[in-house]
Design a protein around this motif. Structure first.
Motif, PDB file in Angstrom:
ATOM      1  N   ARG A  31      58.943 -23.262  40.372  1.00 10.73           N
ATOM      2  CA  ARG A  31      57.902 -22.242  40.542  1.00 10.73           C
ATOM      3  C   ARG A  31      58.520 -20.871  40.779  1.00 10.73           C
ATOM      4  NH1 ARG A  31      54.030 -23.269  45.126  1.00 10.73           N
ATOM      5  NH2 ARG A  31      52.630 -21.893  43.958  1.00 10.73           N
ATOM      6  N   THR A  32      57.845 -19.857  40.277  1.00  9.16           N
ATOM      7  CA  THR A  32      58.340 -18.491  40.358  1.00  9.16           C
ATOM      8  C   THR A  32      57.418 -17.639  41.215  1.00  9.16           C
ATOM      9  OG1 THR A  32      57.099 -17.773  38.422  1.00  9.16           O
ATOM     10  CG2 THR A  32      59.291 -18.707  38.032  1.00  9.16           C
ATOM     11  N   VAL A  33      57.843 -16.391  41.436  1.00 10.19           N
ATOM     12  CA  VAL A  33      57.000 -15.437  42.155  1.00 10.19           C
ATOM     13  C   VAL A  33      55.672 -15.275  41.431  1.00 10.19           C
ATOM     14  CG1 VAL A  33      56.768 -13.007  42.805  1.00 10.19           C
ATOM     15  CG2 VAL A  33      58.948 -14.195  43.181  1.00 10.19           C
ATOM     16  N   GLY A  34      55.728 -15.199  40.094  1.00 10.09           N
ATOM     17  CA  GLY A  34      54.507 -15.054  39.313  1.00 10.09           C
ATOM     18  C   GLY A  34      53.572 -16.240  39.465  1.00 10.09           C
ATOM     19  N   ASP A  35      54.148 -17.449  39.563  1.00 13.46           N
ATOM     20  CA  ASP A  35      53.323 -18.636  39.765  1.00 13.46           C
ATOM     21  C   ASP A  35      52.583 -18.558  41.102  1.00 13.46           C
ATOM     22  OD1 ASP A  35      54.120 -19.774  37.355  1.00 13.46           O
ATOM     23  OD2 ASP A  35      55.860 -20.759  38.274  1.00 13.46           O
ATOM     24  N   LEU A  36      53.270 -18.074  42.127  1.00 13.28           N
ATOM     25  CA  LEU A  36      52.644 -17.952  43.436  1.00 13.28           C
ATOM     26  C   LEU A  36      51.535 -16.898  43.406  1.00 13.28           C
ATOM     27  CD1 LEU A  36      52.592 -18.865  46.352  1.00 13.28           C
ATOM     28  CD2 LEU A  36      54.389 -17.208  46.876  1.00 13.28           C
ATOM     29  N   VAL A  37      51.787 -15.793  42.710  1.00 13.03           N
ATOM     30  CA  VAL A  37      50.752 -14.761  42.568  1.00 13.03           C
ATOM     31  C   VAL A  37      49.533 -15.334  41.854  1.00 13.03           C
ATOM     32  CG1 VAL A  37      50.158 -12.540  41.541  1.00 13.03           C
ATOM     33  CG2 VAL A  37      52.417 -12.861  42.589  1.00 13.03           C
ATOM     34  N   ASP A  38      49.764 -16.065  40.761  1.00 13.60           N
ATOM     35  CA  ASP A  38      48.653 -16.649  40.015  1.00 13.60           C
ATOM     36  C   ASP A  38      47.874 -17.653  40.865  1.00 13.60           C
ATOM     37  OD1 ASP A  38      49.264 -15.181  37.764  1.00 13.60           O
ATOM     38  OD2 ASP A  38      50.470 -16.774  36.838  1.00 13.60           O
ATOM     39  N   SER A  39      48.592 -18.416  41.680  1.00 16.19           N
ATOM     40  CA  SER A  39      47.925 -19.394  42.539  1.00 16.19           C
ATOM     41  C   SER A  39      47.007 -18.715  43.546  1.00 16.19           C
ATOM     42  CB  SER A  39      48.973 -20.250  43.260  1.00 16.19           C
ATOM     43  OG  SER A  39      48.351 -21.136  44.170  1.00 16.19           O
ATOM     44  N   GLU A  40      47.502 -17.651  44.179  1.00 18.86           N
ATOM     45  CA  GLU A  40      46.692 -16.959  45.189  1.00 18.86           C
ATOM     46  C   GLU A  40      45.552 -16.162  44.563  1.00 18.86           C
ATOM     47  OE1 GLU A  40      46.771 -17.415  48.305  1.00 18.86           O
ATOM     48  OE2 GLU A  40      48.573 -18.655  48.330  1.00 18.86           O
ATOM     49  N   LEU A  41      45.718 -15.757  43.296  1.00 17.04           N
ATOM     50  CA  LEU A  41      44.671 -14.996  42.597  1.00 17.04           C
ATOM     51  C   LEU A  41      43.926 -15.874  41.599  1.00 17.04           C
ATOM     52  CD1 LEU A  41      46.459 -11.572  41.878  1.00 17.04           C
ATOM     53  CD2 LEU A  41      45.062 -12.232  43.847  1.00 17.04           C
ATOM     54  N   ALA A  42      43.872 -17.173  41.854  1.00 14.03           N
ATOM     55  CA  ALA A  42      43.249 -18.103  40.906  1.00 14.03           C
ATOM     56  C   ALA A  42      41.785 -17.745  40.655  1.00 14.03           C
ATOM     57  CB  ALA A  42      43.362 -19.536  41.422  1.00 14.03           C
ATOM     58  N   ASP A  43      41.053 -17.377  41.684  1.00 15.70           N
ATOM     59  CA  ASP A  43      39.644 -17.026  41.496  1.00 15.70           C
ATOM     60  C   ASP A  43      39.502 -15.744  40.681  1.00 15.70           C
ATOM     61  OD1 ASP A  43      38.342 -19.164  42.851  1.00 15.70           O
ATOM     62  OD2 ASP A  43      38.968 -18.304  44.767  1.00 15.70           O
ATOM     63  N   VAL A  44      40.398 -14.801  40.905  1.00 16.36           N
ATOM     64  CA  VAL A  44      40.386 -13.568  40.119  1.00 16.36           C
ATOM     65  C   VAL A  44      40.627 -13.883  38.644  1.00 16.36           C
ATOM     66  CG1 VAL A  44      41.687 -11.449  39.657  1.00 16.36           C
ATOM     67  CG2 VAL A  44      41.026 -12.035  41.997  1.00 16.36           C
ATOM     68  N   ARG A  45      41.641 -14.716  38.402  1.00 16.16           N
ATOM     69  CA  ARG A  45      41.948 -15.074  37.014  1.00 16.16           C
ATOM     70  C   ARG A  45      40.738 -15.780  36.370  1.00 16.16           C
ATOM     71  NH1 ARG A  45      45.698 -12.006  38.023  1.00 16.16           N
ATOM     72  NH2 ARG A  45      47.885 -12.634  38.268  1.00 16.16           N
ATOM     73  N   ALA A  46      40.123 -16.695  37.096  1.00 21.21           N
ATOM     74  CA  ALA A  46      38.981 -17.429  36.560  1.00 21.21           C
ATOM     75  C   ALA A  46      37.805 -16.499  36.288  1.00 21.21           C
ATOM     76  CB  ALA A  46      38.575 -18.542  37.525  1.00 21.21           C
ATOM     77  N   ALA A  47      37.594 -15.541  37.178  1.00 14.62           N
ATOM     78  CA  ALA A  47      36.475 -14.605  37.006  1.00 14.62           C
ATOM     79  C   ALA A  47      36.675 -13.734  35.766  1.00 14.62           C
ATOM     80  CB  ALA A  47      36.335 -13.737  38.247  1.00 14.62           C
ATOM     81  N   LEU A  48      37.899 -13.274  35.541  1.00 17.45           N
ATOM     82  CA  LEU A  48      38.158 -12.437  34.365  1.00 17.45           C
ATOM     83  C   LEU A  48      38.070 -13.244  33.070  1.00 17.45           C
ATOM     84  CD1 LEU A  48      41.075 -10.197  35.715  1.00 17.45           C
ATOM     85  CD2 LEU A  48      38.675  -9.565  35.351  1.00 17.45           C
ATOM     86  N   ARG A  49      38.488 -14.512  33.111  1.00 18.32           N
ATOM     87  CA  ARG A  49      38.335 -15.365  31.922  1.00 18.32           C
ATOM     88  C   ARG A  49      36.853 -15.583  31.608  1.00 18.32           C
ATOM     89  NH1 ARG A  49      42.692 -18.270  34.295  1.00 18.32           N
ATOM     90  NH2 ARG A  49      41.198 -19.798  35.137  1.00 18.32           N
ATOM     91  N   ALA A  50      36.079 -15.801  32.676  1.00 17.04           N
ATOM     92  CA  ALA A  50      34.641 -15.996  32.480  1.00 17.04           C
ATOM     93  C   ALA A  50      33.993 -14.734  31.910  1.00 17.04           C
ATOM     94  CB  ALA A  50      33.983 -16.382  33.799  1.00 17.04           C
ATOM     95  N   LEU A  51      34.469 -13.585  32.364  1.00 16.80           N
ATOM     96  CA  LEU A  51      33.924 -12.327  31.855  1.00 16.80           C
ATOM     97  C   LEU A  51      34.264 -12.155  30.365  1.00 16.80           C
ATOM     98  CD1 LEU A  51      32.406  -9.734  32.600  1.00 16.80           C
ATOM     99  CD2 LEU A  51      34.626  -8.703  33.146  1.00 16.80           C
ATOM    100  N   ASP A  52      35.492 -12.513  29.998  1.00 15.28           N
ATOM    101  CA  ASP A  52      35.878 -12.428  28.580  1.00 15.28           C
ATOM    102  C   ASP A  52      35.023 -13.366  27.721  1.00 15.28           C
ATOM    103  OD1 ASP A  52      37.801 -10.557  29.132  1.00 15.28           O
ATOM    104  OD2 ASP A  52      39.460 -12.000  29.234  1.00 15.28           O
ATOM    105  N   ARG A  53      34.778 -14.581  28.243  1.00 18.43           N
ATOM    106  CA  ARG A  53      33.931 -15.520  27.487  1.00 18.43           C
ATOM    107  C   ARG A  53      32.516 -14.974  27.345  1.00 18.43           C
ATOM    108  NH1 ARG A  53      36.435 -19.465  30.715  1.00 18.43           N
ATOM    109  NH2 ARG A  53      34.556 -19.552  32.029  1.00 18.43           N
TER     110      ARG A  53
END
Length: 563
Positions: A90-112
């Motif tokens: 795991r990398t620093v980026g993986d940890l960032v993505d894990s903590e911002l999982a809801d943010v990532r999901a919200a932006l994917r939902a917005l794109d859809r």
């Protein structure tokens, strides 16, 4: 769509714990804990090492069920523990993505939703509106920038491709903390967050916590942070009724309330002792009357003897019950650190270092001279080489350039930031092995060996517990005991306040001022820096202190205080 996104509750967030009880290995860890964390409140949790502070955070986070009691949570929650498991590349980026999982999901939902809207699918407008509202609630477009700002401010690794298992404990903690601050959840549960921060990081964290709209539960022994941040304090140390105490008015209110509570407890104990003595005397007199009742004056009839006797027996029994009801509860005496006499060699040089550098770790040459009673603070931002310099002085690392000379038979001991004592062995046994090696190698005479119990550093019940069952603070106490065991002429302390209780830090500071040994401290602890403000300073990295010559003269002090 939005069911995969957990949204913060903001003003409606709630975190409540009621009547929390938990035991470990037959030992009560927490009993009767009540806590209500509301948005904007900042709770400090204090207590001696091993009182269950980290355990309480696990219960609040839902990762550990209590034996009894209830936790009610409404809203999002983030936790920064003292230790973080890594692995799997795991990398620093993986940890960032894990903590911002809801943010990532919200932006994917917005794109859809946007794509479906462009395709004019049925219900696409509602789907897009819901996704847009969720992204807005999370302030999703700014989340990565918030994390980047926090990474920079905390002195954390900003390279998102950097593997976590190649980083130190402190580096990983700073990355995790930055991610949590960037995620902006309803509640933050922080366990000793200042242990790995430098001055700039401390100031940033303090400002962020003070400005949070959400709630904070902060386990910390950092007196400056508690003073600056806490709005209320939960004290897990023993009280008169065995239950935790809550103090309003921040850290100052806790200090005042705790002193008053202790005074009342001791006064009640003294009153109970007096009552106990009075009842004991009354019972003795009642027993005398009982004997007299069975042996009445000459001429008294047998019937009178028979009627008096039961009444006296009942009276004696009532008195005995009163004694039991007034059982004396003595305040549990706190641990008191007793640092052994550390030897000095007035007039003789103990340690000299000239032009010390370590490639990639300590780039600016460091020079110092220590005699008995010398005092020195090593300062500098994270990464400037403070721990590396202390490791060289303790002869645990070879310098790349420069020279190090340690006087003949001079004992130099280092309390490092991290250690790994055998987890399966009892604390007492680990310490005894250490003493045995010191005596066996002729470093110490047998008569100079210091028993672990005499240091007042671990509670008697903890001496025979496996090290793996001790809290981080208790293991830190054992590390300190191991350093003191050698009765060093030079004591090197790397962030000595990390994980230690407030009372122990105060006692250690007083002992360091009084010892005849030379003492070198590397610390970012703001209160400790204030307490040793008169000590000379050796700055690593950045601008030099008052003057290098002045610091060198101070480090050469041969008396108990600074030059």
């Amino acid at each position: 769509m939005t069911s995969t996104v957990t949204l913060p509750a903001r003003a409606h967030a709630q975190l409540m714990a009621s009547e929390i009880h938990i035991s470990r290995g037959g030992r009560k860890v927490l009993e009767g804990v009540d806590l209500t964390v509301s948005p904007g409140s900042r709770w400090g949790v204090v207590g001696e090492n091993g009182r269950g502070k980290s355990t309480l955070l696990h219960i609040l986070a839902g990762t550990l069920p209590p034996d009894s009691g209830r936790v009610h949570r409404v809203g999002t929650l983030g936790t920064a523990e003292q230790e973080m498991a890594v692995g799997g590349g795991r990398t620093v980026g993986d940890l960032v993505d894990s903590e911002l999982a809801d943010v990532r999901a919200a932006l994917r939902a917005l794109d859809r939703g946007a794509a479906h809207l462009a395709e004019e699918r049925p219900g696409a407008a509602e789907e897009y509106a819901v996704a847009l509202a969720a992204a807005g609630t999370l302030d999703a477009w700014d989340a990565d920038r918030r994390v980047d700002v926090a990474l920079e401010a905390l002195g954390a690794v900003t390279d998102r491709s950097r593997p976590l298992d190649e980083m130190s404990v402190g580096q990983r903690y700073r990355v995790r903390l930055a991610c949590l601050l960037g995620a902006e959840r309803d509640f933050l549960l922080l366990d000793e967050p200042t242990n790995h921060l430098d001055q700039d990081g401390l100031e940033y964290l303090t400002a962020r916590l003070r400005g949070m709209s959400g709630g904070v539960v902060l386990v910390s022994h950092d007196r400056a942070l508690l003073s600056d941040v806490a709005t209320a304090v939960l004290d897990l140390d023993p009280s008169r009724d065995g239950r935790p105490r809550v103090y309003g008015g921040g850290y100052a209110g806790y200090q005042e309330g705790r002193r008053a509570e202790r005074d009342r407890w001791e006064e009640e104990y003294e009153r109970q002792r007096a009552e106990h003595s009075r009842l004991t005397e009354d019972l003795a007199r009642a027993q005398d009357r009982l004997v007299t009742g069975w042996r009445p004056d000459k001429g008294t009839g047998r019937h009178q003897r028979a009627t008096r006797a039961p009444g006296l027996v009942r009276s004696v029994n009532r008195r005995r019950d009163e004694l039991e009801e007034h059982a004396v509860t003595m305040p549990e005496p706190p641990l008191r650190l007793r640092v052994p006499d550390l030897p000095g060699r007035p007039g003789a040089p103990l340690l000299q270092a000239a032009g010390i550098t370590v490639a990639g770790r300590l780039d600016r040459p460091a020079t110092l001279f220590l005699g008995s009673g010398a005092r020195l603070v090593v300062s500098g931002p994270n990464g400037s080489g403070k721990s590396t310099l202390l490791s060289v002085l303790a002869r645990r690392r070879e310098p790349s350039t420069g020279t190090l000379h340690v006087g003949r038979d001079v004992r130099v001991e280092l309390l490092a930031q991290e250690s790994s004592p055998p987890a399966g062995r009892r604390a007492r046994d680990v310490y005894e092995v250490r003493l045995g090696r010191l005596v066996g190698r002729g470093v110490l005479r047998d008569a100079d060996a210091v028993p672990l119990e005499s240091l007042g550093i671990l509670a008697p019940a903890d001496l025979d517990r496996p090290v793996g069952e001790l809290s981080m603070g208790q293991r830190r106490r054992l590390d300190l005991a191991m350093a003191l065991a050698a009765r060093p002429h030079v004591l090197l302390l790397d962030e000595p306040t990390n994980h230690l209780s407030i009372a122990l830090v105060d006692e250690l500071t007083q002992a360091l001022e009084a010892t005849g040994a030379a003492v070198v401290v590397a610390t970012h602890d703001r209160q400790l820096r204030r307490d040793v403000a008169q000590w000379p300073v050796l700055a690593l990295g950045g601008a030099p202190p008052r003057s290098a010559a002045q610091d060198l003269r101070g480090a050469r002090s041969s008396g108990p205080g600074p030059a």
